[in-house]
Design a protein around this motif. Structure first.
Motif, PDB file in Angstrom:
ATOM      1  N   GLU A 584       0.845  -1.195   0.000  1.00 15.15           N
ATOM      2  CA  GLU A 584       0.000   0.000   0.000  1.00 15.15           C
ATOM      3  C   GLU A 584       0.874   1.235   0.000  1.00 15.15           C
ATOM      4  O   GLU A 584       1.749   1.388   0.844  1.00 15.15           O
ATOM      5  CB  GLU A 584      -0.856   0.015   1.259  1.00 15.15           C
ATOM      6  N   ILE A 585       0.606   2.147  -0.948  1.00 15.14           N
ATOM      7  CA  ILE A 585       1.396   3.369  -0.914  1.00 15.14           C
ATOM      8  C   ILE A 585       0.491   4.600  -0.945  1.00 15.14           C
ATOM      9  O   ILE A 585      -0.537   4.624  -1.602  1.00 15.14           O
ATOM     10  CB  ILE A 585       2.467   3.429  -2.040  1.00 15.14           C
ATOM     11  N   PRO A 586       0.847   5.632  -0.191  1.00 16.55           N
ATOM     12  CA  PRO A 586       0.013   6.829  -0.108  1.00 16.55           C
ATOM     13  C   PRO A 586       0.117   7.691  -1.372  1.00 16.55           C
ATOM     14  O   PRO A 586       1.127   7.643  -2.078  1.00 16.55           O
ATOM     15  CB  PRO A 586       0.589   7.589   1.093  1.00 16.55           C
ATOM     16  N   ALA A 587      -0.922   8.434  -1.634  1.00 18.96           N
ATOM     17  CA  ALA A 587      -1.001   9.248  -2.849  1.00 18.96           C
ATOM     18  C   ALA A 587       0.187  10.201  -3.002  1.00 18.96           C
ATOM     19  O   ALA A 587       0.671  10.424  -4.106  1.00 18.96           O
ATOM     20  CB  ALA A 587      -2.307  10.033  -2.862  1.00 18.96           C
ATOM     21  N   GLU A 588       0.666  10.722  -1.891  1.00 19.59           N
ATOM     22  CA  GLU A 588       1.768  11.705  -1.976  1.00 19.59           C
ATOM     23  C   GLU A 588       3.000  11.101  -2.631  1.00 19.59           C
ATOM     24  O   GLU A 588       3.816  11.815  -3.208  1.00 19.59           O
ATOM     25  CB  GLU A 588       2.208  12.211  -0.593  1.00 19.59           C
ATOM     26  N   ALA A 589       3.134   9.780  -2.522  1.00 23.50           N
ATOM     27  CA  ALA A 589       4.323   9.133  -3.072  1.00 23.50           C
ATOM     28  C   ALA A 589       4.468   9.433  -4.559  1.00 23.50           C
ATOM     29  O   ALA A 589       5.563   9.550  -5.068  1.00 23.50           O
ATOM     30  CB  ALA A 589       4.259   7.630  -2.837  1.00 23.50           C
ATOM     31  N   PHE A 590       3.315   9.575  -5.245  1.00 20.28           N
ATOM     32  CA  PHE A 590       3.381   9.751  -6.697  1.00 20.28           C
ATOM     33  C   PHE A 590       3.908  11.124  -7.095  1.00 20.28           C
ATOM     34  O   PHE A 590       4.356  11.331  -8.193  1.00 20.28           O
ATOM     35  CB  PHE A 590       2.019   9.477  -7.321  1.00 20.28           C
ATOM     36  N   MET A 591       3.823  12.073  -6.172  1.00 20.12           N
ATOM     37  CA  MET A 591       4.371  13.394  -6.450  1.00 20.12           C
ATOM     38  C   MET A 591       5.809  13.494  -5.942  1.00 20.12           C
ATOM     39  O   MET A 591       6.462  14.501  -6.127  1.00 20.12           O
ATOM     40  CB  MET A 591       3.527  14.473  -5.771  1.00 20.12           C
ATOM     41  N   SER A 592       6.285  12.447  -5.276  1.00 19.72           N
ATOM     42  CA  SER A 592       7.554  12.591  -4.576  1.00 19.72           C
ATOM     43  C   SER A 592       8.737  12.735  -5.513  1.00 19.72           C
ATOM     44  O   SER A 592       9.767  13.249  -5.131  1.00 19.72           O
ATOM     45  CB  SER A 592       7.777  11.425  -3.622  1.00 19.72           C
TER      46      SER A 592
END
Lengths: 600, 360
Positions: A584-592
């Motif tokens: 499971e990865i949080p949405a913010e990861a995609f902007m990281s």
């Protein structure tokens, strides 16, 4: 009213230099809007604009002002003061004879101001410098005057020095507009020639064209032709802005107003297009028309997959008013169904995503922005790739070209070293450096746009403590050694985290991204390896160790509410999670990817 | 039938880790608080059959026999206390005397919960407790003359306390029948938080706490202490009925500052400041079916009370259709027994994680 009593002008200003406040003051002092209806910054119609204190675009407005016993009609046409909208600025400028150049008395001339001023000079506009915020203790009026003279080459000796906020010396602004800016010229008996400088969509009237009439007249019932799109319409209404729309009988040469014609889609109204008479057209359209192309792309996905339809409706609605927004359906194995969207720049991207969340109440996940690359395949095909995961395998690629920009940076001299370092880190090529005066240097670099959209602006601001400003313009494509770095989570590729980077930076970017993801992704019940790779080659690895415990000790004296609220908060957080395989990865990861930063 | 909670916010000295409302009262304040408490009990007009009563704090053992007597008098006036009702008082090892203990017995108090926390004098001093290991020993000796049902609290995760089994062993020897082992939480605005920030106090890492927890679970199991909730262990028959009532979704009423109640599907909390409490301020929230589903799962899975599938179904949630549920069942994380399902004790350390997955 005769032409000699009309003026068409715009205001050029850097963000925060007081454009909206001055516009409000002009409206107020000309009595265009009754004082009781005044709302601070009346022309900033979007909630978002008012809140951010930035003005993307003001509504045009007609002011009536009595000067030396004569009535004057002053049309204020606004220009969006941001690099993303340079083309739109240029079209607005064409609609005017003059521009007020508003400069903050303590900040001085900024890069963006300069860029738009030169754009105005290119269009032969009369430029009237105005120094604002003279009431501030940090105001340095005479130095800023000198700066305007030296940097831009304008005579600032007798320019109005005002405080728009305090309403100080505003009459001088009216005087300058009337005395310095030339009256429009044009022949109302000649063939119809109008410029569309802006457009918006009205639910009842269809697409509305904001126009400047150069020759001829236009009225209800006329058949008109859009010269670029070659579409014909019948005019259903013409009118002016006061600043709300007000229907009038006719718009004549030299005037500014709007035209409606049951135009169903905004795509038929292109900013920069020429309107003429369908029965008696002019032979040549106005020069300078350009098809606007998006330059920054990102994926937008609903957090809740079931809301894909709502996201589509929202984008459709935004597009009604914003022809430059582009979107196509996209499917990501990590994020599900969504859209690949194209924007004019990062601010444009930010505005659209914020409006989706605020006005349409959508929870969205955006992927890191990308530029569009020209990919030449070995078999002769040429592709435009704006989504890193669509890049073909390395063996099939002959070469990749990336978009380049010329960057102008204005800064106090103290920061030259750190700015040069930043530009070099961003693969910039040094072009030129000019000391404008003791306190300002202008630096010119040629930098790949793909590097600019990775935190260039934030880095520049933090390195210069906010003192530097910058501006850029396109300068073609250039081939570069680019590779795609993929991310594997627990052995599974996460397409939404792929990025295209220069070969020399692939290792460090891959390592940084893996490190960052390790921080963002919460521990799972099992150990999760994070790997960065190019093709099959692993270039970096981090491991998220397994969770040790997740339990809160105690319910104090029956306080169940506290625990339930905590649980509900976690539940909200969980909705923003995506699953890659079993991780499971949080949405913010995609902007990281965006936050990868040499400055950390 | 309801459970009754009485909150006594008095303390001789606040512990360094405590983020809850308690204070060292002046005589005037003490009087004022107790009279407000009595008034509040007097005003209560709900279900008046009490199945458990619990004096929590703060430090209820700071009450004088006279004060405690007055509260009991009011309680007996208002409530029909069931025969065999569990009546608990929390005590600190250094604030009890044989005289008090005798009086507790006379009042009908039949269960005592002792705030032991640790048996290491250095540790106790560091966290601001006023008692020593010797105080605990003496207190338990006195208590065990009059009481069979004695519980002790321990804190897991304190500095250097990697293993608390030897404390548990001592407590067992001193006749304790119930142990609550809570994990240390470092809350903002506490002296402990500041000390941690300054690097002067080093609580155990998450790994360390987990290990000490697992050791304690194993140890207590060997001595036939049944882990009937995440943090609670008891010899068969000595479970806290008052706490079981929270987890099995029973009604309860709380009196005193910041006390919580759950009556007829409404949760309410008294104001947590004195002024608000004296003014009768309360926060109320009606629990709708969605909240009730979440709460039943959240509370039932923490304990061996479990959750009734039928109860959830009546609320509109057939959990047997949930993919997560079926997966957890298959993996042995959850076990079913008739209408109820339970979190396997082995997975208590991940209780919140699994609860979240089941309700999200």
């Amino acid at each position: 009213m005769k032409l000699s009593n009309k003026r068409n002008f715009c205001i050029i200003a850097h963000i925060d230099h007081g454009k909206s406040t001055l516009a409000d003051r002009l409206i107020e002092m000309s009595g265009t809007v009754a004082k009781r209806d005044m709302q601070a910054q009346i022309l900033d119609s979007m909630e978002l604009e008012r809140e951010k204190g930035i003005t993307i675009k003001l509504a045009p407005t007609r002011l009536i002002y009595n000067y030396k016993g004569e009535e004057f009609e002053l049309n204020l046409i606004d220009t969006p003061g941001h690099v993303d909208f340079t083309y739109e600025v240029s079209r607005s400028l064409v609609a005017c004879e003059g521009a007020l150049l508003l400069v903050d008395a303590s900040q001085g001339v900024e890069a963006q101001t300069l860029a738009n001023t030169f754009l105005a000079l290119d269009n032969n506009l009369e430029i009237v410098p105005i120094i604002n915020k003279i009431d501030l203790p940090s105001a340095r009026v005479s130095e800023v005057k000198k700066e305007i003279e030296e940097v831009i080459g304008l005579d600032a000796e007798d320019c109005p020095c005002i405080s728009a906020k305090e309403g100080l010396n505003i009459e001088d602004v009216f005087k300058a507009i009337i005395e310095k800016i030339p009256a429009p010229t044009g022949d109302e008996n000649a063939k119809l020639k109008c410029l569309i400088f802006d457009s918006h969509y009205d639910n009842f009237k269809g697409a509305i064209c904001l126009i400047r009439v150069f020759d001829g007249k236009i009225k209800k019932g006329d058949r008109i032709l859009m010269m670029q799109t070659k579409k014909e319409f019948e005019v259903t209404e013409v009118g002016i802005f006061v600043p709300t729309t007000k229907e009038c009988e006719v718009l004549k040469a030299g005037e500014v107003g709007y035209v409606a014609g049951s135009i169903k889609t905004i795509a038929d109204v292109k900013v920069g297009d020429t309107i003429t008479s369908a029965s008696n057209p002019i032979s040549e359209p106005l020069a300078g028309y350009k098809e606007v192309q998006p330059v920054v792309f990102c994926g937008i996905f609903p957090v809740d997959g079931a809301r894909y339809g709502e996201l589509k409706d929202a984008l459709d609605k935004l597009k009604l008013n914003d022809a430059s927004l582009q979107f196509l359906p996209e499917n990501s194995s990590a994020l599900g169904y969504g859209f690949r969207c194209g924007f004019l720049g990062l601010l444009h991207l930010e505005i659209i995503t914020e409006r989706l969340e605020r006005e349409f109440n959508l929870d969205i996940i955006t992927t890191a922005p990308s530029v569009s690359y020209n990919v030449y395949k070995t078999n002769g095909d040429v592709l435009e790739v704006s989504n890193p995961s669509n890049l073909p395998p390395t063996v099939e690629i002959a070469k990749i070209e990336e978009p380049m920009v010329n960057v102008n940076i204005f800064s106090p001299p103290d920061y030259v070293g750190t700015i040069m370092e930043l530009c070099q880190n961003k693969r910039g090529v040094y072009k030129n450096m000019v000391y404008l005066d003791k306190r300002r240097v202008e630096l010119k670099y040629r930098i790949p746009l793909g590097e600019i959209i990775y935190d260039f602006f934030d880095s520049l601001k933090s390195r210069t403590r906010g003192y530097a400003s910058f501006d850029y313009e396109f300068d073609g494509f250039e081939s570069a050694e680019l590779v795609r770095v993929d991310i594997l989570l627990n052995g599974e590729k996460c397409d939404a985290l792929s990025m295209i980077v220069h070969k020399e930076k692939a290792y460090s970017r891959g390592r940084e991204l893996a490190e960052r993801l390790k921080k963002i992704i919460p521990r799972q019940l099992f150990e999760v390896p994070i790997q960065a790779c190019i093709g099959n080659k692993i270039i970096a690895r981090e491991t998220i160790s397994a969770m040790r415990k997740d339990v809160l000790a105690k319910c104090y004296g029956g306080d169940i509410t506290r625990k339930r609220k905590l649980l509900e908060k976690q539940k909200e957080g969980k909705k923003r999670m995506r699953k890659i395989g079993s991780v499971e990865i949080p949405a913010e990861a995609f902007m990281s990817i965006l936050k990868l930063d040499e400055d950390k | 039938m309801v459970s009754v909670y009485i909150h006594i916010p008095f303390c001789e000295k606040k512990c360094n880790y405590c983020a809850f409302l308690s204070f060292c009262p002046s005589n005037a304040e003490r009087k004022r608080y107790l009279s407000a408490l009595i008034d509040e009990i007097e005003r209560y007009d709900g279900d008046n059959v009490a199945k458990t009563i619990y004096f929590g704090g703060g430090t209820p053992s700071l009450l004088t026999t006279e004060e405690l007597g007055t509260i009991f008098q009011k309680l007996r006036q208002k409530f029909e206390i069931l025969s065999g009702a569990e009546i608990t008082i929390e005590v600190n090892p250094n604030s009890i005397s044989e005289e008090k203990v005798k009086f507790y017995r006379e009042m009908g108090i039949n269960r005592v919960s002792v705030g032991v926390q640790s048996l290491n004098n250095k540790t106790l001093k560091k966290i601001g407790r006023l008692h020593s290991k010797r105080d605990v020993k003496l207190a338990l000796k006195t208590l065990s003359k009059y009481y069979d049902n004695i519980s002790a609290d321990l804190i897991l995760g304190l500095e250097n306390e990697k293993n608390v089994c030897h404390y548990a062993k001592k407590l067992l020897k001193w006749k304790v029948k119930h142990i609550s082992a809570y994990m240390l939480e470092v809350h903002k605005n506490t002296p402990l938080f500041e000390a941690v920030n300054r690097g002067e106090y080093r609580p155990l890492s998450a790994d360390g706490v987990t290990k000490s927890y697992e050791k304690l679970v194993k140890f207590l199991k060997k001595y036939h202490f049944f882990q009937y909730e995440v943090s609670n262990f008891a010899i068969n028959g000595f479970e806290s009925k008052h706490n079981l009532n929270y987890w099995s979704y029973g009604d309860y009423v709380g009196f005193g500052i910041s006390a919580h109640s759950f009556l007829g599907g409404v949760r309410s909390a008294n104001s947590s400041n004195l002024k608000g409490y004296y003014g009768g301020e309360k926060n109320c929230e009606k629990i709708d079916s969605k909240m009730e589903i979440e709460e039943r799962i959240m509370l039932g899975l923490r304990s061996q009370v479990g959750v009734s599938k039928l109860a959830l179904k009546k609320l509109g949630y057939d959990i047997t259709l949930s993919e997560t549920y079926r997966k957890l069942l298959k993996e042995g994380v959850i076990r079913e027994d008739g209408d109820r399902f339970y979190l396997n004790e082995k997975f208590y350390k991940f209780a919140d994680y699994h609860i979240l997955n089941l309700i999200a």
